[in-house]
Write a protein that holds these residues in place. Structure first.
Motif, PDB file in Angstrom:
ATOM      1  N   SER A  57      74.338  31.591  62.156  1.00  0.00           N
ATOM      2  CA  SER A  57      73.089  31.345  63.212  1.00  0.00           C
ATOM      3  C   SER A  57      72.074  32.030  62.847  1.00  0.00           C
ATOM      4  O   SER A  57      70.764  32.330  63.372  1.00  0.00           O
ATOM      5  CB  SER A  57      73.739  32.026  64.316  1.00  0.00           C
ATOM      6  OG  SER A  57      73.254  31.764  65.445  1.00  0.00           O
ATOM      7  N   VAL A  58      72.617  33.790  62.080  1.00  0.00           N
ATOM      8  CA  VAL A  58      71.190  34.340  61.941  1.00  0.00           C
ATOM      9  C   VAL A  58      70.399  33.594  60.888  1.00  0.00           C
ATOM     10  O   VAL A  58      69.252  33.929  61.153  1.00  0.00           O
ATOM     11  CB  VAL A  58      71.994  35.960  60.640  1.00  0.00           C
ATOM     12  CG1 VAL A  58      70.927  37.163  60.569  1.00  0.00           C
ATOM     13  CG2 VAL A  58      72.629  36.811  62.903  1.00  0.00           C
ATOM     14  N   ALA A  59      71.533  33.017  59.804  1.00  0.00           N
ATOM     15  CA  ALA A  59      70.991  32.924  58.535  1.00  0.00           C
ATOM     16  C   ALA A  59      69.999  31.600  59.087  1.00  0.00           C
ATOM     17  O   ALA A  59      68.727  31.355  58.627  1.00  0.00           O
ATOM     18  CB  ALA A  59      71.617  31.940  57.828  1.00  0.00           C
ATOM     19  N   ASN A  60      70.345  30.598  60.296  1.00  0.00           N
ATOM     20  CA  ASN A  60      69.392  29.280  60.836  1.00  0.00           C
ATOM     21  C   ASN A  60      68.365  30.184  61.637  1.00  0.00           C
ATOM     22  O   ASN A  60      67.089  29.568  61.929  1.00  0.00           O
ATOM     23  CB  ASN A  60      70.711  28.320  61.174  1.00  0.00           C
ATOM     24  CG  ASN A  60      71.526  28.077  60.970  1.00  0.00           C
ATOM     25  OD1 ASN A  60      71.763  27.304  60.332  1.00  0.00           O
ATOM     26  ND2 ASN A  60      72.705  27.523  61.526  1.00  0.00           N
ATOM     27  N   ASN A  61      68.693  31.222  62.053  1.00  0.00           N
ATOM     28  CA  ASN A  61      67.432  31.498  62.683  1.00  0.00           C
ATOM     29  C   ASN A  61      66.174  31.978  61.744  1.00  0.00           C
ATOM     30  O   ASN A  61      65.236  31.848  62.350  1.00  0.00           O
ATOM     31  CB  ASN A  61      68.327  33.098  63.895  1.00  0.00           C
ATOM     32  CG  ASN A  61      67.032  33.368  64.788  1.00  0.00           C
ATOM     33  OD1 ASN A  61      65.501  33.690  64.212  1.00  0.00           O
ATOM     34  ND2 ASN A  61      67.540  34.013  65.621  1.00  0.00           N
ATOM     35  N   LEU A  62      66.839  32.601  60.848  1.00  0.00           N
ATOM     36  CA  LEU A  62      65.645  32.881  59.178  1.00  0.00           C
ATOM     37  C   LEU A  62      65.700  31.967  59.010  1.00  0.00           C
ATOM     38  O   LEU A  62      63.734  32.102  58.467  1.00  0.00           O
ATOM     39  CB  LEU A  62      66.855  33.724  58.322  1.00  0.00           C
ATOM     40  CG  LEU A  62      67.348  35.441  59.150  1.00  0.00           C
ATOM     41  CD1 LEU A  62      68.122  35.562  57.891  1.00  0.00           C
ATOM     42  CD2 LEU A  62      66.105  36.099  59.242  1.00  0.00           C
ATOM     43  N   ASN A  63      66.318  30.912  58.753  1.00  0.00           N
ATOM     44  CA  ASN A  63      65.590  29.564  58.427  1.00  0.00           C
ATOM     45  C   ASN A  63      64.285  28.639  59.153  1.00  0.00           C
ATOM     46  O   ASN A  63      63.164  28.504  59.142  1.00  0.00           O
ATOM     47  CB  ASN A  63      66.720  28.431  57.924  1.00  0.00           C
ATOM     48  CG  ASN A  63      65.993  27.296  57.551  1.00  0.00           C
ATOM     49  OD1 ASN A  63      65.652  27.268  55.735  1.00  0.00           O
ATOM     50  ND2 ASN A  63      66.170  26.251  57.896  1.00  0.00           N
ATOM     51  N   LYS A  68      72.834  41.913  60.937  1.00  0.00           N
ATOM     52  CA  LYS A  68      73.069  40.835  59.128  1.00  0.00           C
ATOM     53  C   LYS A  68      74.620  40.979  58.557  1.00  0.00           C
ATOM     54  O   LYS A  68      74.489  40.768  57.286  1.00  0.00           O
ATOM     55  CB  LYS A  68      71.640  41.868  59.084  1.00  0.00           C
ATOM     56  CG  LYS A  68      71.867  43.625  58.217  1.00  0.00           C
ATOM     57  CD  LYS A  68      70.503  43.563  57.788  1.00  0.00           C
ATOM     58  CE  LYS A  68      70.785  44.719  57.762  1.00  0.00           C
ATOM     59  NZ  LYS A  68      70.996  46.417  58.395  1.00  0.00           N
ATOM     60  N   SER A  69      75.637  41.706  58.990  1.00  0.00           N
ATOM     61  CA  SER A  69      76.172  42.030  58.459  1.00  0.00           C
ATOM     62  C   SER A  69      77.979  41.870  59.336  1.00  0.00           C
ATOM     63  O   SER A  69      78.698  42.460  58.830  1.00  0.00           O
ATOM     64  CB  SER A  69      76.534  43.069  56.970  1.00  0.00           C
ATOM     65  OG  SER A  69      76.572  44.355  58.584  1.00  0.00           O
ATOM     66  N   LEU A 102      68.192  42.270  50.567  1.00  0.00           N
ATOM     67  CA  LEU A 102      69.219  41.627  50.142  1.00  0.00           C
ATOM     68  C   LEU A 102      70.351  43.024  48.775  1.00  0.00           C
ATOM     69  O   LEU A 102      69.156  43.557  48.456  1.00  0.00           O
ATOM     70  CB  LEU A 102      68.612  40.670  48.591  1.00  0.00           C
ATOM     71  CG  LEU A 102      68.759  39.512  49.389  1.00  0.00           C
ATOM     72  CD1 LEU A 102      67.055  38.780  47.909  1.00  0.00           C
ATOM     73  CD2 LEU A 102      69.829  38.363  49.179  1.00  0.00           C
ATOM     74  N   GLY A 103      71.581  42.457  48.127  1.00  0.00           N
ATOM     75  CA  GLY A 103      71.849  43.949  47.633  1.00  0.00           C
ATOM     76  C   GLY A 103      72.498  44.486  48.974  1.00  0.00           C
ATOM     77  O   GLY A 103      73.676  45.966  48.254  1.00  0.00           O
ATOM     78  N   SER A 104      72.301  45.658  50.228  1.00  0.00           N
ATOM     79  CA  SER A 104      72.742  45.545  50.858  1.00  0.00           C
ATOM     80  C   SER A 104      74.127  45.363  51.777  1.00  0.00           C
ATOM     81  O   SER A 104      75.157  46.623  51.580  1.00  0.00           O
ATOM     82  CB  SER A 104      72.095  45.956  52.352  1.00  0.00           C
ATOM     83  OG  SER A 104      72.116  44.522  53.128  1.00  0.00           O
ATOM     84  N   HIS A 105      75.050  43.911  51.256  1.00  0.00           N
ATOM     85  CA  HIS A 105      76.556  43.757  51.960  1.00  0.00           C
ATOM     86  C   HIS A 105      76.532  42.475  51.643  1.00  0.00           C
ATOM     87  O   HIS A 105      75.133  41.276  51.476  1.00  0.00           O
ATOM     88  CB  HIS A 105      76.265  43.821  53.349  1.00  0.00           C
ATOM     89  CG  HIS A 105      77.547  44.103  53.934  1.00  0.00           C
ATOM     90  ND1 HIS A 105      78.414  42.400  53.963  1.00  0.00           N
ATOM     91  CD2 HIS A 105      78.793  45.156  53.988  1.00  0.00           C
ATOM     92  CE1 HIS A 105      79.556  42.934  54.417  1.00  0.00           C
ATOM     93  NE2 HIS A 105      80.005  44.229  54.435  1.00  0.00           N
TER      94      HIS A 105
END
Length: 366
Positions: free
Chosen positions: A194-200, A184-185, A218-221
Motif C-alpha cells: 500500500s505504501v508503495a502504491n501510494n508513492l506511485n 516505510k519499513s 534508500l539503503g535504510s532498510h
C-alpha cells in the motif's frame, strides 16, 4: 463468459444477509429489505451502484439512532467478511459524516476494515476535513493491526482506483508523507504494498517529491528499499533519468549507446485475434557490466487514426560488457476488456533503459 462482479449481490445473498440482521435485531423487516433493494433499476446498476443501494436501504430499516444501528452491524460483522461486505464501511460513509458522529464513524471504519476494507469510505471524510482526518490516519498508522495500518496509507492515496480522487493531495502530497514515513519499513507486506502504491500515485503528479524520498530513504532498510523500488515503478518505466540513476540503471553516454539491437516480428501481417512472435537480440557495449531494463513498446492504432503506446517488460537485469542477450516473446492481438484492436500498421520498438534501439512493424487486419 465470466459472471460480472456485481452478480455477487443477488437475491440469495441479500436474503442470507437480511436473515443475519433479523436474528441480531428482531424488528428488521427482512423481506421488505430484499424487495426494496432489488426494486426499480436494480438489474441495470453496476457494482458500486448496488453496494450503495444496499447500504442506503439498510440504513432506512435499522434503528434511527446511528450508534444503535452500528451496534446491530457489530453484532453480525464477524460473519460478514470479504469483498461483498464493502457495504458495511459504505454504510458509515452514507450515514456517518455529520461532525457529531465522527468518533463513532472512525471506530466503525477501523473495525470494518479488517473484514472488507474501509479505504473507499474514508475519502469523503478526507475531502470534508483533511486536517482532522489525517490526524486520524496518523493514529491508525501506529496500530498493531496490519489492516488498520494499511488503511492509513491506502485511504489517502491520491489516485486510489475505484475511489474518489483527492485533488488536494494531487496538488500537494506533503500531508501524506508523515504517514508513509511511519510505515516505510513496516513488517507487513500487505502494508508495504500500500505504501508503495501510494508513492506511485504521488509520483504521477509530483515525481520529484518521490525521488527526493527515494534519495533519502534508500539503503535504510531492506523493506524500505523494496517499497521505494515498487513506488518508483512508473518513473522507471518512463525512463525518468533521476529514477534510473537512483536504482542503478546504466545511462548511455554521448559517445556510445548501451547496446546495438535487432527486433523482428513473424508474421508481420496478422488478423485481429491472432498472434506473432517477437524476436530480439542486443549486444551490450564493451566494458563494465551494465544494469538494463529491456522492454518493447507497441504504438497501438486507435479509432480515428490516433496511436497509443503501451510498454511490455522483457527483462530487467545486470549484463556483462560485450555480452549478447537474445529472447523471444509471443504477443497476442486479441481484443481485451481494457484494449480494443483496430486495423492498421502498428509500430513496435525495442527499448533499453528507455531508449529506442530497434524497431519493426506489424500490419493488423480485420
Amino acid at each position: 463468459m465470466a459472471e460480472p462482479l456485481k452478480a455477487v449481490y443477488n437475491v440469495s445473498f441479500l436474503e442470507e444477509f437480511a436473515d443475519k440482521v433479523k436474528r441480531a435485531w428482531a424488528p428488521f423487516p427482512a423481506e421488505r429489505f430484499v424487495a426494496e433493494v432489488t426494486a426499480g433499476s436494480w438489474e441495470e446498476l453496476e457494482l458500486k451502484g448496488r453496494m450503495r443501494k444496499i447500504s442506503t436501504v439498510l440504513g432506512e430499516h435499522l434503528p434511527k439512532a446511528y450508534e444503535e444501528a452500528l451496534s446491530v452491524l457489530y453484532a453480525i460483522d464477524a460473519s460478514c467478511v470479504g469483498f461483498p461486505y464493502l457495504f458495511f464501511p459504505d454504510f458509515v460513509e452514507v450515514y456517518g459524516q455529520e461532525e457529531h458522529k465522527f468518533n463513532l464513524s472512525m471506530q466503525a471504519l477501523e473495525r470494518f476494515t479488517s473484514k472488507s476494507s474501509s479505504e473507499f469510505a474514508v475519502r469523503p471524510f478526507l475531502l470534508r476535513d483533511p486536517e482532522l482526518m489525517m490526524r486520524q490516519m496518523s493514529n491508525w498508522a501506529q496500530s498493531r493491526d496490519e489492516h488498520i495500518r494499511r488503511l492509513a496509507s491506502e485511504g489517502c492515496r491520491p489516485r486510489l482506483p475505484w475511489g474518489q480522487a483527492l485533488p488536494m493531495f494531487k496538488h500537494d502530497p506533503s500531508p501524506i508523507i508523515p504517514i508513509l514515513e511511519q510505515l516505510k519499513s513496516d513488517v507487513s507486506l500487505y502494508v508495504r504494498k500500500s505504501v508503495a502504491n501510494n508513492l506511485n500515485d504521488i509520483a504521477k503528479d509530483n515525481p520529484e517529491t518521490v525521488l527526493d524520498l527515494a534519495a533519502e530513504w534508500l539503503g535504510s532498510h531492506p523493506h524500505t528499499d523494496w517499497i521505494m523500488r515498487h513506488g518508483c515503478r512508473t518513473l522507471i518505466r518512463k525512463a525518468h533519468p533521476r529514477a534510473l540513476e537512483l536504482f542503478g540503471y546504466t545511462a548511455a553516454d554521448s559517445s556510445q549507446e548501451l547496446a546495438v539491437a535487432e527486433l523482428t516480428a513473424m508474421p508481420n501481417t496478422i488478423a485481429i485475434g491472432g498472434s506473432c512472435e517477437l524476436s530480439y537480440q542486443l549486444r551490450v557495449r564493451e566494458g563494465e557490466p551494465v544494469r538494463i531494463r529491456i522492454e518493447y513498446a507497441i504504438d497501438f492504432v486507435k479509432s480515428g487514426g490516433r496511436v497509443s503506446r503501451k510498454l511490455f517488460l522483457l527483462s530487467d537485469k545486470t549484463v556483462a560488457g560485450g555480452h549478447t542477450v537474445r529472447g523471444v516473446r509471443q504477443h497476442r492481438w486479441a481484443n481485451l476488456t481494457t484494449r480494443r484492436h483496430y486495423p492498421g500498421l502498428h509500430r513496435i520498438v525495442l527499448l533499453v533503459n528507455g531508449r529506442e534501439l530497434a524497431e519493426t512493424s506489424v500490419m493488423l487486419e480485420e
